[in-house]
Design a protein around this motif. Structure first.
Motif, PDB file in Angstrom:
ATOM      1  N   TYR A 125       5.245  21.147  29.547  1.00 34.06           N
ATOM      2  CA  TYR A 125       3.996  20.401  29.696  1.00 34.06           C
ATOM      3  C   TYR A 125       3.742  19.993  31.142  1.00 34.06           C
ATOM      4  CZ  TYR A 125       4.294  20.085  24.594  1.00 34.06           C
ATOM      5  OH  TYR A 125       4.397  20.378  23.255  1.00 34.06           O
ATOM      6  N   LYS A 144       0.928  13.832  26.406  1.00 31.93           N
ATOM      7  CA  LYS A 144       0.919  14.931  25.439  1.00 31.93           C
ATOM      8  C   LYS A 144       2.230  14.958  24.667  1.00 31.93           C
ATOM      9  CE  LYS A 144       0.389  19.916  24.860  1.00 31.93           C
ATOM     10  NZ  LYS A 144      -0.033  21.206  25.460  1.00 31.93           N
ATOM     11  N   ALA A 145       3.344  14.829  25.380  1.00 31.89           N
ATOM     12  CA  ALA A 145       4.653  14.836  24.721  1.00 31.89           C
ATOM     13  C   ALA A 145       4.840  13.600  23.849  1.00 31.89           C
ATOM     14  CB  ALA A 145       5.754  14.913  25.772  1.00 31.89           C
ATOM     15  N   ARG A 205       2.566  11.767  22.319  1.00 32.44           N
ATOM     16  CA  ARG A 205       1.760  11.869  21.102  1.00 32.44           C
ATOM     17  C   ARG A 205       2.394  12.839  20.115  1.00 32.44           C
ATOM     18  NH1 ARG A 205      -4.396  12.044  23.690  1.00 32.44           N
ATOM     19  NH2 ARG A 205      -4.241  10.031  24.792  1.00 32.44           N
ATOM     20  N   GLN A 206       2.959  13.900  20.632  1.00 36.14           N
ATOM     21  CA  GLN A 206       3.637  14.861  19.762  1.00 36.14           C
ATOM     22  C   GLN A 206       4.807  14.194  19.042  1.00 36.14           C
ATOM     23  OE1 GLN A 206       4.913  18.379  21.810  1.00 36.14           O
ATOM     24  NE2 GLN A 206       5.959  19.259  20.039  1.00 36.14           N
ATOM     25  N   ASN A 215       3.772  11.605  16.361  1.00 36.65           N
ATOM     26  CA  ASN A 215       3.032  12.174  15.231  1.00 36.65           C
ATOM     27  C   ASN A 215       3.834  13.276  14.539  1.00 36.65           C
ATOM     28  OD1 ASN A 215       0.080  10.999  15.202  1.00 36.65           O
ATOM     29  ND2 ASN A 215       0.586  11.326  17.355  1.00 36.65           N
ATOM     30  N   GLY A 229       6.776  14.721  15.683  1.00 37.21           N
ATOM     31  CA  GLY A 229       7.547  15.632  16.509  1.00 37.21           C
ATOM     32  C   GLY A 229       9.048  15.547  16.315  1.00 37.21           C
ATOM     33  N   ASP A 241      10.941  18.229  14.397  1.00 37.74           N
ATOM     34  CA  ASP A 241      11.039  19.572  14.987  1.00 37.74           C
ATOM     35  C   ASP A 241      12.448  19.791  15.536  1.00 37.74           C
ATOM     36  OD1 ASP A 241      10.859  21.876  16.606  1.00 37.74           O
ATOM     37  OD2 ASP A 241       8.768  21.468  17.110  1.00 37.74           O
ATOM     38  N   LYS A 287      -8.139  19.861  25.204  1.00 38.15           N
ATOM     39  CA  LYS A 287      -8.172  20.183  23.773  1.00 38.15           C
ATOM     40  C   LYS A 287      -9.257  21.181  23.444  1.00 38.15           C
ATOM     41  CE  LYS A 287      -6.247  15.717  22.398  1.00 38.15           C
ATOM     42  NZ  LYS A 287      -6.470  14.465  21.624  1.00 38.15           N
TER      43      LYS A 287
END
Length: 339
Positions: A55, A249-250, A252-253, A256, A258, A261, A339
């Motif tokens: 990112y 960005k990271a 929020r991932q 939500n 992440g 993963d 986005k």
């Protein structure tokens, strides 16, 4: 490191994707490298993810993540210009440095405590002490309590936990040591209780060395912040905005889903020295979606340190004078434009 030619191509593609209002008129090859100081804790995960999932590269910044010491050391290195960026907890040393005019700029929140249990930063009692009959906070009067330092979030957190049993820091014997050292101290009887943070808290439980005693003492508390050297920010606003956009960005991932993963667990494992399975399902710190800092929480911590006599000034520190909300907004706008 990115080659100059690759940076040029990245910059061209990036600029083409931006709306006129969000466009940043700086060529990628002109952006300086950013060295960022981190601690091997799970709450630093957004930086690990932003680096390893590309990112930072996506947003055109060249970032090096470097392990650090304590908050005071981080602020000193930032203020002196020996490092460009880092994260730190809200601490008496930071408040005092800001009052003295330390040349740092605060950009965004790094982490805050969730409003739920289990807590990613519980107050724990050793299994040995539990077996010997210490079952409540009140039982800890006169006992040895592990705290990571005398003036940071750990101290504040322990004080809030002790309040649950009608105690203060003065009612216990404070022992200053870093979270990784708590396991040995719990095992050999050197501590009856102490502050912890993930992934170390989970490790203490898994090894049968400690139990969670208090978890509802710091709901919603701001844990840390992202700061830059002030001169660096004034000369490189574009680079700071891009760095923060990648971080958001990271973050929020992660916030939500992440953490489900396997790639992310592997990344965080590499930086924290914790096995991926030990990271699976543990409680995590969170962040506001836009990276904004809850100033009410920060002021509560400032007042705590004032009551302890740890502050060298009267009134409120001038956080607003160094909190670059404008750059945080630009980072949010930049992320939205992608986005």
């Amino acid at each position: 490191m990115l080659s100059v030619s690759r940076r040029v191509l990245m910059a061209a593609a990036f600029a083409a994707a931006l709306t006129p209002a969000a466009a940043l008129p700086v060529r990628a090859q002109d952006l300086p490298e950013i060295e960022f100081l981190y601690s091997p804790f799970a709450d630093y995960a957004p930086f690990f993810v932003a680096e390893d999932l590309g990112y930072f590269e996506e947003f055109g910044v060249d970032v090096t993540l470097s392990p650090k010491g304590n908050t005071a050391e981080t602020i000193q290195m930032l203020a002196s210009g020996n490092i460009e960026a880092g994260a730190a907890t809200w601490a008496s040393s930071l408040f005092n440095a800001l009052d003295r005019g330390a040349t740092v700029s605060i950009i965004a929140t790094m982490a805050r405590m969730p409003d739920t249990v289990p807590s990613p930063s519980p107050f724990m009692v050793s299994q040995k002490a539990w077996d010997e009959g210490i079952r409540t906070v009140a039982d800890l009067k006169g006992k040895r309590i592990g705290i990571p330092g005398p003036g940071g979030f750990g101290m504040y957190s322990v004080a809030k936990a002790l309040e649950k049993g009608g105690l203060t820091i003065e009612d216990v014997e404070a022992v200053y040591l870093p979270p990784p050292a708590t396991a040995a101290a719990f095992a050999n009887g050197g501590l009856e209780a102490g502050w912890s943070i993930e992934p170390f808290a989970h490790q203490l439980e898994k090894q049968g060395l400690g139990r969670r005693l208090v978890e509802d003492h710091t709901f919603g508390t701001e844990l840390g912040l992202i700061a830059f050297n002030q001169d660096f920010v004034e000369e490189n606003e574009d680079a700071v905005v891009r760095f923060v956009a990648a971080y958001l960005k990271a973050a929020r991932q992660l916030d939500n889903g992440g953490w489900q993963d396997d790639r992310i667990l592997e990344i965080v494992s590499n930086y924290t020295g914790t096995e991926p399975d030990a990271l699976r399902g543990i409680p995590y710190t969170v962040r506001s979606e836009d990276g904004a800092i809850d100033m009410e929480s920060v002021r509560e911590q400032e007042e705590f340190f004032r009551q302890r006599g740890a502050l060298e000034y009267e009134g409120l520190s001038d956080i607003d004078g160094v909190y670059r909300r404008d750059l945080l907004q630009r980072a949010n706008d930049l992320l939205a434009s992608k986005k």
